[in-house]
Write a protein that holds these residues in place. Structure first.
Motif, PDB file in Angstrom:
ATOM      1  N   GLY A 180       0.818  -1.213   0.000  1.00  0.00           N
ATOM      2  CA  GLY A 180       0.000   0.000   0.000  1.00  0.00           C
ATOM      3  C   GLY A 180       0.842   1.249   0.000  1.00  0.00           C
ATOM      4  N   ASP A 181       2.123   1.103   0.336  1.00  0.00           N
ATOM      5  CA  ASP A 181       3.056   2.228   0.352  1.00  0.00           C
ATOM      6  C   ASP A 181       3.679   2.447  -1.030  1.00  0.00           C
ATOM      7  OD1 ASP A 181       3.973   4.218   2.051  1.00  0.00           O
ATOM      8  OD2 ASP A 181       5.881   3.211   2.428  1.00  0.00           O
ATOM      9  N   PHE A 182       3.159   1.732  -2.024  1.00  0.00           N
ATOM     10  CA  PHE A 182       3.654   1.856  -3.402  1.00  0.00           C
ATOM     11  C   PHE A 182       3.677   3.326  -3.823  1.00  0.00           C
ATOM     12  CE2 PHE A 182       2.925   2.412  -7.903  1.00  0.00           C
ATOM     13  CZ  PHE A 182       3.831   1.538  -8.485  1.00  0.00           C
ATOM     14  N   GLY A 183       4.769   3.720  -4.477  1.00  0.00           N
ATOM     15  CA  GLY A 183       4.864   5.070  -5.015  1.00  0.00           C
ATOM     16  C   GLY A 183       5.941   5.935  -4.395  1.00  0.00           C
ATOM     17  N   LYS A 184       6.561   5.463  -3.303  1.00  0.00           N
ATOM     18  CA  LYS A 184       7.603   6.252  -2.645  1.00  0.00           C
ATOM     19  C   LYS A 184       8.755   6.583  -3.596  1.00  0.00           C
ATOM     20  CE  LYS A 184       6.307   6.898   1.674  1.00  0.00           C
ATOM     21  NZ  LYS A 184       6.904   6.176   2.807  1.00  0.00           N
ATOM     22  N   THR A 185       9.091   5.631  -4.451  1.00  0.00           N
ATOM     23  CA  THR A 185      10.225   5.827  -5.371  1.00  0.00           C
ATOM     24  C   THR A 185       9.832   6.630  -6.596  1.00  0.00           C
ATOM     25  OG1 THR A 185      11.061   3.665  -4.674  1.00  0.00           O
ATOM     26  CG2 THR A 185      12.039   4.627  -6.658  1.00  0.00           C
ATOM     27  N   THR A 186       8.667   6.348  -7.149  1.00  0.00           N
ATOM     28  CA  THR A 186       8.281   6.894  -8.451  1.00  0.00           C
ATOM     29  C   THR A 186       7.242   8.005  -8.380  1.00  0.00           C
ATOM     30  OG1 THR A 186       6.612   5.149  -8.667  1.00  0.00           O
ATOM     31  CG2 THR A 186       8.789   4.708  -9.615  1.00  0.00           C
ATOM     32  N   LYS A 187       6.784   8.329  -7.147  1.00  0.00           N
ATOM     33  CA  LYS A 187       5.763   9.370  -6.949  1.00  0.00           C
ATOM     34  C   LYS A 187       4.459   9.011  -7.671  1.00  0.00           C
ATOM     35  CE  LYS A 187       9.001  11.588  -4.810  1.00  0.00           C
ATOM     36  NZ  LYS A 187       9.076  11.452  -3.334  1.00  0.00           N
ATOM     37  N   ARG A 214       0.798   6.295  -7.517  1.00  0.00           N
ATOM     38  CA  ARG A 214      -0.153   5.841  -6.497  1.00  0.00           C
ATOM     39  C   ARG A 214      -0.553   4.389  -6.743  1.00  0.00           C
ATOM     40  NH1 ARG A 214      -5.339   9.060  -5.859  1.00  0.00           N
ATOM     41  NH2 ARG A 214      -5.506   8.574  -8.094  1.00  0.00           N
ATOM     42  N   PHE A 215      -0.841   3.672  -5.665  1.00  0.00           N
ATOM     43  CA  PHE A 215      -1.260   2.282  -5.784  1.00  0.00           C
ATOM     44  C   PHE A 215      -2.559   2.167  -6.573  1.00  0.00           C
ATOM     45  CE2 PHE A 215      -3.377  -1.600  -4.310  1.00  0.00           C
ATOM     46  CZ  PHE A 215      -2.380  -2.527  -4.535  1.00  0.00           C
ATOM     47  N   GLU A 231     -11.140   4.435  -1.744  1.00  0.00           N
ATOM     48  CA  GLU A 231     -11.056   4.487  -3.206  1.00  0.00           C
ATOM     49  C   GLU A 231     -10.587   3.149  -3.767  1.00  0.00           C
ATOM     50  OE1 GLU A 231      -9.150   7.285  -6.786  1.00  0.00           O
ATOM     51  OE2 GLU A 231      -8.431   7.495  -4.716  1.00  0.00           O
ATOM     52  N   ILE A 232      -9.645   2.508  -3.080  1.00  0.00           N
ATOM     53  CA  ILE A 232      -9.144   1.207  -3.519  1.00  0.00           C
ATOM     54  C   ILE A 232     -10.249   0.156  -3.386  1.00  0.00           C
ATOM     55  CG2 ILE A 232      -7.519  -0.657  -2.996  1.00  0.00           C
ATOM     56  CD1 ILE A 232      -5.528   1.528  -2.096  1.00  0.00           C
ATOM     57  N   ILE A 233     -10.949   0.174  -2.255  1.00  0.00           N
ATOM     58  CA  ILE A 233     -12.035  -0.794  -2.031  1.00  0.00           C
ATOM     59  C   ILE A 233     -13.129  -0.617  -3.085  1.00  0.00           C
ATOM     60  CG2 ILE A 233     -13.846  -1.513  -0.423  1.00  0.00           C
ATOM     61  CD1 ILE A 233     -11.946  -0.595   1.867  1.00  0.00           C
ATOM     62  N   GLU A 234     -13.503   0.620  -3.349  1.00  0.00           N
ATOM     63  CA  GLU A 234     -14.558   0.904  -4.333  1.00  0.00           C
ATOM     64  C   GLU A 234     -14.134   0.474  -5.733  1.00  0.00           C
ATOM     65  OE1 GLU A 234     -15.100   5.041  -3.655  1.00  0.00           O
ATOM     66  OE2 GLU A 234     -16.139   4.739  -1.745  1.00  0.00           O
ATOM     67  N   PHE A 235     -12.864   0.685  -6.062  1.00  0.00           N
ATOM     68  CA  PHE A 235     -12.398   0.260  -7.384  1.00  0.00           C
ATOM     69  C   PHE A 235     -12.457  -1.260  -7.522  1.00  0.00           C
ATOM     70  CE2 PHE A 235      -9.068  -1.418 -10.121  1.00  0.00           C
ATOM     71  CZ  PHE A 235      -9.451  -0.858 -11.330  1.00  0.00           C
ATOM     72  N   CYS A 236     -11.963  -1.974  -6.497  1.00  0.00           N
ATOM     73  CA  CYS A 236     -11.968  -3.441  -6.543  1.00  0.00           C
ATOM     74  C   CYS A 236     -13.393  -3.980  -6.676  1.00  0.00           C
ATOM     75  CB  CYS A 236     -11.298  -4.013  -5.300  1.00  0.00           C
ATOM     76  SG  CYS A 236      -9.509  -3.746  -5.238  1.00  0.00           S
ATOM     77  N   ALA A 237     -14.343  -3.305  -6.035  1.00  0.00           N
ATOM     78  CA  ALA A 237     -15.743  -3.763  -6.078  1.00  0.00           C
ATOM     79  C   ALA A 237     -16.327  -3.677  -7.479  1.00  0.00           C
ATOM     80  CB  ALA A 237     -16.581  -2.936  -5.113  1.00  0.00           C
ATOM     81  N   ASN A 238     -15.803  -2.776  -8.302  1.00  0.00           N
ATOM     82  CA  ASN A 238     -16.360  -2.557  -9.634  1.00  0.00           C
ATOM     83  C   ASN A 238     -15.397  -2.905 -10.767  1.00  0.00           C
ATOM     84  OD1 ASN A 238     -19.033  -1.161  -8.962  1.00  0.00           O
ATOM     85  ND2 ASN A 238     -17.589   0.089  -7.811  1.00  0.00           N
ATOM     86  N   SER A 239     -14.242  -3.448 -10.413  1.00  0.00           N
ATOM     87  CA  SER A 239     -13.227  -3.699 -11.432  1.00  0.00           C
ATOM     88  C   SER A 239     -13.546  -4.938 -12.256  1.00  0.00           C
ATOM     89  CB  SER A 239     -11.849  -3.861 -10.779  1.00  0.00           C
ATOM     90  OG  SER A 239     -11.759  -5.117 -10.131  1.00  0.00           O
ATOM     91  N   ARG A 240     -12.827  -5.078 -13.353  1.00  0.00           N
ATOM     92  CA  ARG A 240     -12.996  -6.239 -14.225  1.00  0.00           C
ATOM     93  C   ARG A 240     -12.368  -7.487 -13.613  1.00  0.00           C
ATOM     94  NH1 ARG A 240      -9.731  -9.091 -17.377  1.00  0.00           N
ATOM     95  NH2 ARG A 240      -7.991  -7.736 -16.837  1.00  0.00           N
ATOM     96  N   ALA A 241     -11.176  -7.341 -13.016  1.00  0.00           N
ATOM     97  CA  ALA A 241     -10.391  -8.527 -12.684  1.00  0.00           C
ATOM     98  C   ALA A 241      -9.904  -8.605 -11.236  1.00  0.00           C
ATOM     99  CB  ALA A 241      -9.178  -8.616 -13.617  1.00  0.00           C
TER     100      ALA A 241
END
Length: 451
Positions: free
Chosen positions: A217-224, A226-227, A256-266
């Protein structure tokens, strides 16, 4: 250019301890060696190269690492023995003194495995029968902030699922944990490079990818980046039918992550969320970055949007400062949550951690009893969850089984499904099949599949 011709036709044996990230990295190491002409040794065959990828999350894990190293050395006399992973990072000097160990690689060095391996192979041949410095990891010169390399990994080994390493390291420094010292600070590759790896997995026939890391969930520290943008990009890769998020800290699993997963394709309705304790007082002692109210909100949000979701939860038992009444708070909190399964593990003293300054110590007998109670609670919750789906249809991604053995697979919401040996068919391997879910199998580890 490294000359790898000396490895042509050689055999290798691998042993991995610990987390999914370690298994992913070992699989990548195996793939690299395979490209050099090294094949995996058969079970009854002595290997030329042995690679042990270690864990150091508890003192029990450390003990298992030493046992596995001694066993690999004993069973493969004369082999080039390589030890890497978290225990190798934290205790390289102790490992390098074990008879038979040739190479100890820390967090930085393992990114250049082939280079170090080639050097050690040549040195072993030149100095046969002599003593030489086996550790290429000078522990005392390495500090957490100096661990900067990121070793890419997207491999499946013998599994159907691919494991895509999206992040490494951790900046949290919880009082009980040595992982930041073993893995370094949080770092990650770019979204574009991860999308390319996932696309390659799809071209290799992959149907499912699990996103792994230390604190993803901390993804992005290096590349600025977002997960949420990473998973949106991955969701567009049509060749992959399923994505799973291996584990995410509750404070980073935003709505936002939970909502995306609920409606995502995969992205599957499957979450694994570390809680560690259901007592706010203990969470403070641990220096966790949330409280039970936030955790409960996450569970309710997931279940509101994805009622069928599987939710696994990590719980640490018997940490310093966990008085009996605080454990009881934890138990009652977990009992109240609409979750599926608990991953229960006892607290272990780790040298150099801040937790050692906390005065109250839980004795080993009490730890075991608390573990027993929580495992019993977990079994009850998981059985209740599985029972709801008996008689229903579900899509199962089956995995290859040894001849004469039952075939297994998982539904979208991570229910383990078993197909008996007489129904198993290698043509079902890595295919998604609609089945009817029957009753529990003999040990209640899966539901029976009815084709």
């Amino acid at each position: 250019m490294i000359d790898t011709s000396a490895f042509q036709g050689k055999t290798a044996s691998y042993y991995t301890l610990g987390c999914k990230l370690n298994f992913s990295e070992t699989s990548t190491f195996g793939k690299l060696l395979s490209e050099m002409g090294v094949r995996t040794a058969n079970d009854d065959e002595k290997a030329d190269i042995c690679l042990i990828n270690t864990c150091s999350v508890t003192d029990v894990a450390d003990h298992k690492c030493r046992q596995s190293i001694h066993r690999m050395v004993r069973e493969n006399p004369g082999a080039l023995v390589v030890v890497t992973g978290c225990y190798a990072q934290l205790n390289p000097d102790r490992i390098s003194k074990i008879d038979g160990v040739d190479l100890v690689l820390g967090a930085n060095e393992k990114a250049n495995l082939i280079s170090f391996l080639s050097e050690a192979w040549s040195l072993k041949k030149e100095t046969a029968g002599q003593n030489y410095n086996k550790s290429l990891h000078q522990h005392h010169a390495v500090k957490t902030k100096d661990i900067k390399t990121f070793a890419p990994s997207c491999s499946r080994g013998n599994r159907t699922r691919f494991f895509l390493k999206v992040q490494d390291g951790c900046d949290y420094y919880c009082t009980y944990c040595t992982i930041p010292f073993a893995r370094g600070n949080s770092r990650n590759p770019s979204i574009s490079s991860l999308v390319k790896q996932a696309e390659n997995a799809a071209q290799e026939g992959g149907k499912e990818i699990v996103l792994t890391g230390v604190n993803i969930g901390d993804f992005g520290k290096t590349t600025k980046e977002r997960f949420i943008d990473l998973i949106k990009s991955l969701d567009k890769i049509s060749g992959i039918s399923r994505f799973r998020i291996s584990s995410m800290e509750p404070d980073l699993l935003d709505d936002e992550i939970i909502e995306f997963c609920a409606n995502s394709r995969a992205f599957m309705p499957h979450f694994h969320i570390p809680l560690q304790s259901g007592s706010d007082e203990v969470l403070k002692l641990m220096h966790r970055r949330y409280d039970t109210a936030l955790f409960e909100h996450k569970i309710k949000k997931i279940k509101l949007l994805m009622p069928d979701s599987f939710i696994g939860v990590d719980v640490m038992v018997g940490c310093r400062g966990e008085y009996p009444e605080l454990f009881n708070e934890c138990y009652k909190f977990l009992e109240s949550l609409n979750i599926t399964q608990l991953h229960v593990f006892p607290y272990s003293e780790r040298p150099g951690t801040a937790a050692l300054r906390i005065p109250y110590i839980v004795d080993e007998h009490e730890k075991k009893e608390r573990c027993r109670r929580l495992i019993q609670l977990s079994d009850m919750k998981k059985n209740d969850f599985y029972s709801k789906y008996i008689g229903k249809e579900a899509e199962v991604l089956f995995e290859k089984a040894a001849k004469g053995h039952a075939m297994h697979g998982f539904t979208k919401n991570y229910i383990r499904v078993e197909l008996p040996p007489d129904k198993a068919n290698e043509k079902l391997d890595n295919t998604i099949v609609k089945v009817r879910l029957g009753d529990f199998n003999y040990d209640k580890s899966a539901l029976k599949a009815i084709l």
